[in-house]
Design a protein around this motif. Structure first.
Motif, PDB file in Angstrom:
ATOM      1  N   UNK A  83       8.838  10.596   7.252  1.00 24.30           N
ATOM      2  CA  UNK A  83       9.655   9.512   7.800  1.00 24.30           C
ATOM      3  C   UNK A  83       9.266   9.154   9.236  1.00 24.30           C
ATOM      4  N   UNK A  84       8.521  10.039   9.910  1.00 26.86           N
ATOM      5  CA  UNK A  84       8.029   9.720  11.258  1.00 26.86           C
ATOM      6  C   UNK A  84       6.726   8.931  11.235  1.00 26.86           C
ATOM      7  N   UNK A  85       6.114   8.813  10.084  1.00 25.99           N
ATOM      8  CA  UNK A  85       4.798   8.164  10.014  1.00 25.99           C
ATOM      9  C   UNK A  85       4.901   6.677  10.349  1.00 25.99           C
ATOM     10  N   UNK A  86       3.959   6.214  11.156  1.00 29.72           N
ATOM     11  CA  UNK A  86       3.936   4.803  11.519  1.00 29.72           C
ATOM     12  C   UNK A  86       3.441   3.931  10.378  1.00 29.72           C
ATOM     13  N   UNK A  87       2.741   4.533   9.415  1.00 30.74           N
ATOM     14  CA  UNK A  87       2.252   3.749   8.275  1.00 30.74           C
ATOM     15  C   UNK A  87       3.225   3.810   7.095  1.00 30.74           C
ATOM     16  N   UNK A  88       4.498   3.982   7.377  1.00 33.18           N
ATOM     17  CA  UNK A  88       5.547   3.899   6.373  1.00 33.18           C
ATOM     18  C   UNK A  88       6.585   2.896   6.860  1.00 33.18           C
ATOM     19  N   UNK A  89       6.656   1.744   6.186  1.00 32.73           N
ATOM     20  CA  UNK A  89       7.657   0.726   6.514  1.00 32.73           C
ATOM     21  C   UNK A  89       8.916   0.895   5.665  1.00 32.73           C
ATOM     22  N   UNK A 100       0.850  -1.186   0.000  1.00 34.56           N
ATOM     23  CA  UNK A 100       0.000   0.000   0.000  1.00 34.56           C
ATOM     24  C   UNK A 100       0.885   1.234   0.000  1.00 34.56           C
ATOM     25  N   UNK A 101       0.691   2.112  -0.977  1.00 32.45           N
ATOM     26  CA  UNK A 101       1.400   3.390  -1.000  1.00 32.45           C
ATOM     27  C   UNK A 101       0.611   4.353  -0.123  1.00 32.45           C
ATOM     28  N   UNK A 102       1.188   4.722   1.007  1.00 27.90           N
ATOM     29  CA  UNK A 102       0.464   5.534   1.992  1.00 27.90           C
ATOM     30  C   UNK A 102       0.726   7.021   1.850  1.00 27.90           C
ATOM     31  N   UNK A 103       1.898   7.381   1.308  1.00 25.57           N
ATOM     32  CA  UNK A 103       2.254   8.794   1.321  1.00 25.57           C
ATOM     33  C   UNK A 103       3.299   9.109   0.258  1.00 25.57           C
ATOM     34  N   UNK A 104       3.407  10.399  -0.030  1.00 24.88           N
ATOM     35  CA  UNK A 104       4.320  10.916  -1.056  1.00 24.88           C
ATOM     36  C   UNK A 104       4.994  12.162  -0.521  1.00 24.88           C
ATOM     37  N   UNK A 105       6.285  12.279  -0.797  1.00 23.29           N
ATOM     38  CA  UNK A 105       7.008  13.545  -0.617  1.00 23.29           C
ATOM     39  C   UNK A 105       7.698  13.861  -1.925  1.00 23.29           C
ATOM     40  N   UNK A 106       7.785  15.147  -2.230  1.00 23.96           N
ATOM     41  CA  UNK A 106       8.484  15.581  -3.443  1.00 23.96           C
ATOM     42  C   UNK A 106       9.128  16.924  -3.166  1.00 23.96           C
ATOM     43  N   UNK A 107      10.344  17.106  -3.690  1.00 24.51           N
ATOM     44  CA  UNK A 107      11.019  18.391  -3.519  1.00 24.51           C
ATOM     45  C   UNK A 107      10.311  19.500  -4.282  1.00 24.51           C
TER      46      UNK A 107
END
Length: 332
Positions: free
Chosen positions: A59-65, A28-35
């Motif tokens: 990077x602090x998110x618990x739903x990011x492994x 599951x893709x939970x999140x995105x960051x982009x410069x």
């Protein structure tokens, strides 16, 4: 289920990686960051994921492994060190970083955190290249004398690559830093420790970075590799030629031919598909499976560092217009 964050859509493979992950059924893709925030928000909407404007928050998110890194190559070291320190597994597009010292920073952080790391080396999963390694391991080629690899397309010639692809500060280089990675890591895998290198890079379309490039590398066993790559060649069939004292393997497109003077060789002449080793899963699939099943991780820190060593030294040879001994380049 593996929860993954996508770090930047800068690389042209980023969207393909996201679609591949979504097709696996266990990610599951939970999140995105982009410069580039607007690009990231749009992409997050398309993926049905959250957008995080702050990388540390993501990077602090618990739903990011784990994270898939497709940021500009110049940002790789900072992004991956931060990800490792946050305890996130890492998959990265090549090149690992611009310098060996940056690779060392990443390696130290990854090993200290105990997270899993994989770099995208898809050519090492393909049947013809696996066949080459098998023939070498079985001794059917004898001592290797010459390796030649060609990899090219017309992205700069016909302008289907984004213009930021030619920004040296972001990308670190041009054709050799991009498509040239594949011949480079194949040569490293097959031939081992490099001894010296020369480069010839040219600017056919007049951009800031090279769009046509060739490197000649001598390896420790005295084998020579001729590695050619280009962003200005039309309908370029990939070519792979491996020559030894007792055999020759020629691959052009999907066709392969092997000749050996060994009478006990099980292969001679044209190679049929059924005679090829089985294609391995894509590196991204192997990364996911390795995390979920605690399995071995392919294409790790040492592989990525060796590629960067070759690339970094190739650009030194180009800039200084000389043959560079790897002992003098700061490499291993």
């Amino acid at each position: 289920m593996l929860n993954v964050a996508m770090i930047s859509k800068w690389h042209v493979h980023a969207d393909g990686y996201a679609k591949h992950l979504q097709s696996l059924g266990n990610v599951k893709i939970t999140s995105v960051w982009d410069e580039v925030a607007d690009r990231g928000r749009d992409w997050a909407d398309q993926l049905g994921a959250d957008f995080e404007a702050d990388l540390d928050a993501l990077l602090r998110r618990e739903d990011v492994d784990g994270v898939v890194v497709d940021a500009p190559t110049s940002m790789h070291a900072d992004v991956m060190v931060a990800a490792a320190e946050a305890g996130k597994h890492i998959f990265t597009e090549k090149a690992m970083a611009l310098t060996v010292s940056e690779c060392d920073r990443i390696s130290t952080a990854v090993r200290k955190a105990g997270v899993k790391f994989c770099i995208s080396f898809p050519a090492r999963t393909r049947p013809h290249h696996l066949l080459a390694k098998q023939l070498m391991d079985d001794g059917l080629l004898g001592a290797i004398t010459l390796l030649r690899i060609r990899n090219g397309h017309d992205g700069a010639l016909n302008n289907w690559l984004p213009e930021y692809w030619y920004d040296e500060k972001l990308a670190g280089g041009g054709a050799m830093m991009d498509l040239g990675c594949h011949p480079m890591y194949l040569a490293s895998w097959l031939l081992g420790q490099p001894k010296r290198i020369t480069s010839m890079f040219s600017h056919f379309t007049g951009r800031a970075v090279e769009d046509n490039a060739q490197c000649s590398i001598e390896f420790a066993g005295n084998a020579v590799a001729l590695l050619e790559t280009s962003l200005v060649t039309y309908q370029t069939p990939p070519a792979f030629e491996l020559y030894g004292t007792e055999g020759t393997l020629i691959v052009s497109g999907d066709q392969a031919r092997f000749a050996s003077k060994r009478t006990d060789s099980p292969l001679q002449g044209w190679i049929s598909p059924r005679q090829l080793p089985k294609e391995q899963p894509l590196p991204l699939t192997q990364w996911v499976n390795g995390i979920l099943n605690d399995g071995p991780m392919p294409f790790g820190l040492e592989d990525g560092t060796k590629l960067t060593e070759l690339l970094e030294t190739a650009y030194i040879a180009h800039r200084e217009k000389r043959t560079v001994d790897f002992k003098q380049s700061g490499g291993n």
